[in-house]
Design an enzyme around this catalytic site. Structure first.
Site, PDB file in Angstrom:
ATOM      1  N   LYS A  22       0.907  -1.234  -0.025  1.00  0.00           N
ATOM      2  CA  LYS A  22       0.024   0.149   0.008  1.00  0.00           C
ATOM      3  C   LYS A  22       0.864   1.259  -0.027  1.00  0.00           C
ATOM      4  O   LYS A  22       0.656   2.111  -0.711  1.00  0.00           O
ATOM      5  CB  LYS A  22      -0.917  -0.094   1.317  1.00  0.00           C
ATOM      6  CG  LYS A  22      -1.754   1.403   1.548  1.00  0.00           C
ATOM      7  CD  LYS A  22      -2.137   1.154   2.793  1.00  0.00           C
ATOM      8  CE  LYS A  22      -1.822   1.663   4.047  1.00  0.00           C
ATOM      9  NZ  LYS A  22      -1.442   2.995   4.365  1.00  0.00           N
ATOM     10  N   ASN A  23       1.710   1.223   0.943  1.00  0.00           N
ATOM     11  CA  ASN A  23       2.582   2.378   1.086  1.00  0.00           C
ATOM     12  C   ASN A  23       3.679   2.795   0.065  1.00  0.00           C
ATOM     13  O   ASN A  23       4.269   4.062   0.100  1.00  0.00           O
ATOM     14  CB  ASN A  23       3.142   2.728   2.483  1.00  0.00           C
ATOM     15  CG  ASN A  23       2.102   2.747   3.655  1.00  0.00           C
ATOM     16  OD1 ASN A  23       1.121   3.204   3.218  1.00  0.00           O
ATOM     17  ND2 ASN A  23       2.486   2.713   4.580  1.00  0.00           N
ATOM     18  N   CYS A 116      -6.426  12.322  13.365  1.00  0.00           N
ATOM     19  CA  CYS A 116      -6.081  11.081  12.998  1.00  0.00           C
ATOM     20  C   CYS A 116      -5.657  10.106  14.184  1.00  0.00           C
ATOM     21  O   CYS A 116      -5.523  10.746  15.313  1.00  0.00           O
ATOM     22  CB  CYS A 116      -4.614  10.973  12.398  1.00  0.00           C
ATOM     23  SG  CYS A 116      -4.071   9.430  12.099  1.00  0.00           S
ATOM     24  N   ARG A 121      -0.357  14.324  13.300  1.00  0.00           N
ATOM     25  CA  ARG A 121       0.248  13.934  12.053  1.00  0.00           C
ATOM     26  C   ARG A 121       0.632  15.390  11.198  1.00  0.00           C
ATOM     27  O   ARG A 121      -0.095  15.786  10.067  1.00  0.00           O
ATOM     28  CB  ARG A 121      -0.142  13.075  11.183  1.00  0.00           C
ATOM     29  CG  ARG A 121      -0.298  11.774  12.034  1.00  0.00           C
ATOM     30  CD  ARG A 121      -0.813  10.618  11.224  1.00  0.00           C
ATOM     31  NE  ARG A 121      -0.131  10.035  10.086  1.00  0.00           N
ATOM     32  CZ  ARG A 121      -0.439   9.001   9.309  1.00  0.00           C
ATOM     33  NH1 ARG A 121      -1.507   8.423   9.315  1.00  0.00           N
ATOM     34  NH2 ARG A 121       0.344   8.902   8.293  1.00  0.00           N
ATOM     35  N   ASP A 306       4.421   0.635  12.250  1.00  0.00           N
ATOM     36  CA  ASP A 306       3.318   0.009  11.723  1.00  0.00           C
ATOM     37  C   ASP A 306       3.135  -1.611  12.167  1.00  0.00           C
ATOM     38  O   ASP A 306       2.270  -2.349  11.717  1.00  0.00           O
ATOM     39  CB  ASP A 306       3.271   0.051  10.031  1.00  0.00           C
ATOM     40  CG  ASP A 306       2.969   1.470   9.691  1.00  0.00           C
ATOM     41  OD1 ASP A 306       2.520   2.380  10.424  1.00  0.00           O
ATOM     42  OD2 ASP A 306       3.264   1.725   8.535  1.00  0.00           O
ATOM     43  N   ARG A 398      -8.561  -0.840   4.525  1.00  0.00           N
ATOM     44  CA  ARG A 398      -7.956   0.314   3.810  1.00  0.00           C
ATOM     45  C   ARG A 398      -6.553  -0.373   3.527  1.00  0.00           C
ATOM     46  O   ARG A 398      -5.953   0.352   2.542  1.00  0.00           O
ATOM     47  CB  ARG A 398      -7.690   1.380   5.018  1.00  0.00           C
ATOM     48  CG  ARG A 398      -8.817   2.235   5.177  1.00  0.00           C
ATOM     49  CD  ARG A 398      -8.585   3.329   5.816  1.00  0.00           C
ATOM     50  NE  ARG A 398      -7.501   4.079   5.396  1.00  0.00           N
ATOM     51  CZ  ARG A 398      -6.383   4.367   6.108  1.00  0.00           C
ATOM     52  NH1 ARG A 398      -6.777   4.655   7.392  1.00  0.00           N
ATOM     53  NH2 ARG A 398      -5.342   4.923   5.590  1.00  0.00           N
TER      54      ARG A 398
HETATM   55  N1  EPU Z   1       6.145  14.491  11.176  1.00  0.00           N
HETATM   56  C1  EPU Z   1       6.293  16.138  11.377  1.00  0.00           C
HETATM   57  N2  EPU Z   1       6.080  16.943  10.313  1.00  0.00           N
HETATM   58  C2  EPU Z   1       6.068  16.562   8.979  1.00  0.00           C
HETATM   59  C3  EPU Z   1       5.892  15.016   8.753  1.00  0.00           C
HETATM   60  C4  EPU Z   1       6.076  14.121   9.835  1.00  0.00           C
HETATM   61  O1  EPU Z   1       6.489  16.146  12.661  1.00  0.00           O
HETATM   62  O2  EPU Z   1       6.007  17.350   8.211  1.00  0.00           O
HETATM   63  C5  EPU Z   1       6.447  13.724  12.384  1.00  0.00           C
HETATM   64  C6  EPU Z   1       4.973  12.879  12.473  1.00  0.00           C
HETATM   65  O3  EPU Z   1       4.483  13.383  13.270  1.00  0.00           O
HETATM   66  C7  EPU Z   1       5.863  11.384  13.054  1.00  0.00           C
HETATM   67  C8  EPU Z   1       7.011  11.236  11.969  1.00  0.00           C
HETATM   68  O4  EPU Z   1       7.349  12.625  11.615  1.00  0.00           O
HETATM   69  O5  EPU Z   1       6.203  11.419  14.238  1.00  0.00           O
HETATM   70  C9  EPU Z   1       7.165  10.378  10.883  1.00  0.00           C
HETATM   71  O6  EPU Z   1       5.806  10.606  10.053  1.00  0.00           O
HETATM   72  P1  EPU Z   1       6.086  10.198   8.603  1.00  0.00           P
HETATM   73  O7  EPU Z   1       6.004  11.706   7.969  1.00  0.00           O
HETATM   74  O8  EPU Z   1       7.238   9.391   8.430  1.00  0.00           O
HETATM   75  O9  EPU Z   1       4.712   9.460   8.418  1.00  0.00           O
HETATM   76  P2  EPU Z   1       3.881   9.367   7.000  1.00  0.00           P
HETATM   77  O10 EPU Z   1       4.688   9.620   6.052  1.00  0.00           O
HETATM   78  O11 EPU Z   1       2.639  10.420   7.474  1.00  0.00           O
HETATM   79  C10 EPU Z   1       4.007   7.061   6.370  1.00  0.00           C
HETATM   80  C11 EPU Z   1       3.217   5.979   6.546  1.00  0.00           C
HETATM   81  C12 EPU Z   1       2.526   5.341   7.614  1.00  0.00           C
HETATM   82  C13 EPU Z   1       3.784   5.037   8.784  1.00  0.00           C
HETATM   83  C14 EPU Z   1       4.660   6.212   8.797  1.00  0.00           C
HETATM   84  C15 EPU Z   1       5.941   6.031   9.681  1.00  0.00           C
HETATM   85  C16 EPU Z   1       2.538   6.157   4.104  1.00  0.00           C
HETATM   86  C17 EPU Z   1       1.242   6.686   3.172  1.00  0.00           C
HETATM   87  N3  EPU Z   1       2.051   6.332   5.324  1.00  0.00           N
HETATM   88  O12 EPU Z   1       3.235   8.095   7.186  1.00  0.00           O
HETATM   89  O13 EPU Z   1       1.774   4.281   7.358  1.00  0.00           O
HETATM   90  O14 EPU Z   1       3.103   4.840   9.905  1.00  0.00           O
HETATM   91  O15 EPU Z   1       5.090   6.738   7.392  1.00  0.00           O
HETATM   92  O16 EPU Z   1       6.536   4.741   8.929  1.00  0.00           O
HETATM   93  O17 EPU Z   1       3.475   6.014   3.495  1.00  0.00           O
HETATM   94  C18 EPU Z   1      -0.092   2.919   7.811  1.00  0.00           C
HETATM   95  O18 EPU Z   1       0.180   2.218   6.773  1.00  0.00           O
HETATM   96  O19 EPU Z   1      -0.843   2.128   8.769  1.00  0.00           O
HETATM   97  C19 EPU Z   1       0.681   3.937   8.178  1.00  0.00           C
HETATM   98  C20 EPU Z   1       0.045   4.905   9.168  1.00  0.00           C
END
Ligand code: EPU
Length: 419
Positions: A22-23, A116, A121, A306, A398
């Site tokens: 998915k990701n 969320c 996030r 995850d 999902r």
């Molecule tokens: N963060 C910030 N600012 C930002 C972006 C992130 O503070 O602008 C923080 C977040 O709050 C968190 C950390 O950085 O504490 C890491 O977040 P990240 O941005 O890496 O998460 P994401 O890109 O929103 C993806 C996956 C998630 C997975 C996370 C961590 C996708 C579509 N989603 O989310 O997947 O948990 O990376 O590995 O790739 C899931 O599949 O169930 C899922 C939630």
């Protein structure tokens, strides 16, 4: 709405094939906005999130056809640069269209994702990166509004490791003038899969998989032809834990062992037996006595957030106390209240869960709160005594392709009913 019913305590045995990730597929679908052609992607899992991304691309003007794991995206008619709240609110990964839309139209309006279940996030790092590349970004009426006269490659230093933030900047920088260097880039395999897909479109990206990614901008990208999405390492990991429960014996095919290092290491410490058959098949046998271990979630290659909820089930039945620390999403513990209803002994202390293993957990009616929590509740149902009913399983759909059918094929007593 549907619920899943499970009669627990069955020993699973047999082989299961992992679906596409998915990701990985979501950012690759967003990447198709960057060209004007007919893109074909295979190993695309049949998931609610994939259908939401299809709807979003269609709202922008793309034509999509999906059948049996094959996805066609014709990007030639994309005319809109607005990602509406109705779609973004159902899937936060919609933010991945922000970079490609700015690259294509020099402007974009993408709804800010709301609250969320797994905690705060923010997307400040995505916005910071866009600004550094030359876009002006405002937040108004619940939307991120970005516009740019000129986009120019430069150094983008992230304050923290962000997966979709890294992907958004990689997407836009692929067609920026000059060279972009992302510092503190996320190293997740899904980032590498996106870089591979972009490079096949004609991008010049080096270093994906490390924390420094260099992107030399090109003037345009071609269509993606028959790209095969990487296997889902989180689905594979979830199935590995199913193999470690109830003294089961599962062979998980079509996965990549190299993506599952942190989880395999921890599972071995719990007493599970793991055998690697080549690079794409893993056999897991559960131990009669599960040993308690501590673990903390970290960016890749650390233990994935995850997988935290699913690994917790094993600790609920282990022989002692386990401390689980959630460093990525400190409030990602919605599943613990439901597990307590099944008799698990879990206390939350800040961003840690202290789990004391119990002899057995008992089936109960429980409710899913988010995607990975719902997978953990299904695992709990598999090892609870008696009957478990998991409601709100649209969360599961999902991100897991036919998890109930796959588990049934290896002996689980699991089925769906209308709520
Ligand atoms: N963060 C910030 N600012 C930002 C972006 C992130 O503070 O602008 C923080 C977040 O709050 C968190 C950390 O950085 O504490 C890491 O977040 P990240 O941005 O890496 O998460 P994401 O890109 O929103 C993806 C996956 C998630 C997975 C996370 C961590 C996708 C579509 N989603 O989310 O997947 O948990 O990376 O590995 O790739 C899931 O599949 O169930 C899922 C939630």
């Amino acid at each position: 709405m549907e619920k899943i019913i499970i009669e627990g305590k069955t020993r699973l045995s047999g082989e299961i094939k992992v679906s596409g990730a998915k990701n990985a597929v979501l950012p690759i679908m967003a990447a198709c906005i960057l060209n004007d052609g007919e893109n074909t992607i295979s190993n695309v899992p049949d998931l609610a999130d994939v259908r939401t991304m299809i709807k979003l691309l269609e709202t922008l003007g793309a034509k999509c056809e999906y059948s049996d794991g094959e996805l066609l995206i014709d990007s030639s008619a994309i005319r809109s640069y607005k990602a509406p709240y109705e779609l973004v609110k159902t899937m936060r990964a919609s933010v991945l269209v922000l970079g490609p839309l700015v690259a294509r139209f020099r402007k974009a309006e993408v709804s800010l994702p709301g609250g969320c279940a797994i905690g705060e996030r923010p997307i400040d790092q995505h916005i910071k990166g866009l600004r550094i590349l030359g876009a002006s970004v405002r937040l108004e009426d619940g939307y991120v509004s970005a516009s740019a006269k000129k986009l120019e490659g430069t150094t983008v230093p992230f304050d923290l490791s962000t997966v979709t933030g890294t992907e958004n900047i990689m997407l836009i920088a692929s067609v920026c003038e000059g060279e972009t260097v992302i510092l503190n880039a996320a190293c997740e395999p899904e980032v590498v899969d996106l870089a591979n897909a972009l490079n096949l479109m004609g991008a010049k990206i080096e270093g994906a998989g490390t924390d420094i990614i260099t992107i030399t901008g090109v003037s345009s990208l071609g269509a993606l032809s028959d790209y095969t999405v990487m296997p889902d390492r989180i689905e594979a990991g979830t199935l590995m834990i199913a193999g470690a429960l109830n003294e089961s014996n599962l062979t998980i095919n079509g996965c990549r062992f190299e993506h599952l290092g942190a989880l395999s290491g921890k599972l071995l410490q719990t007493g599970a037996w793991i055998e690697k058959n080549g690079d794409s098949s893993i056999r897991v046998k559960g131990a009669a006595e599960i040993r308690s271990i501590d673990f903390s979630t970290l960016p890749y290659p650390g233990f994935p957030t995850d997988m935290q909820a699913q690994m917790m089930i094993l600790m609920c039945l282990a022989d002692g106390m386990s401390v689980i620390t959630e460093n990525i999403f400190p409030q990602r513990f919605m599943h613990t209240a439901e597990l307590r209803r099944m008799g698990a002994d879990i206390k939350l202390v800040g961003n840690s869960a202290v789990v004391r293993g119990v002899r057995e957990i008992k089936g109960a009616p429980i409710m899913a709160s988010d995607l990975r929590a719902s997978a953990s509740l299904v695992l709990a149902g598999l090892c609870g005594t008696g009957k478990t009913e998991v409601s709100r399983i649209y969360h599961l759909d999902r991100g897991y392709e036919k998890l109930d059918e796959k588990l049934r094929s290896v002996g689980a007593s699991i089925w769906r009913e209308k709520e």
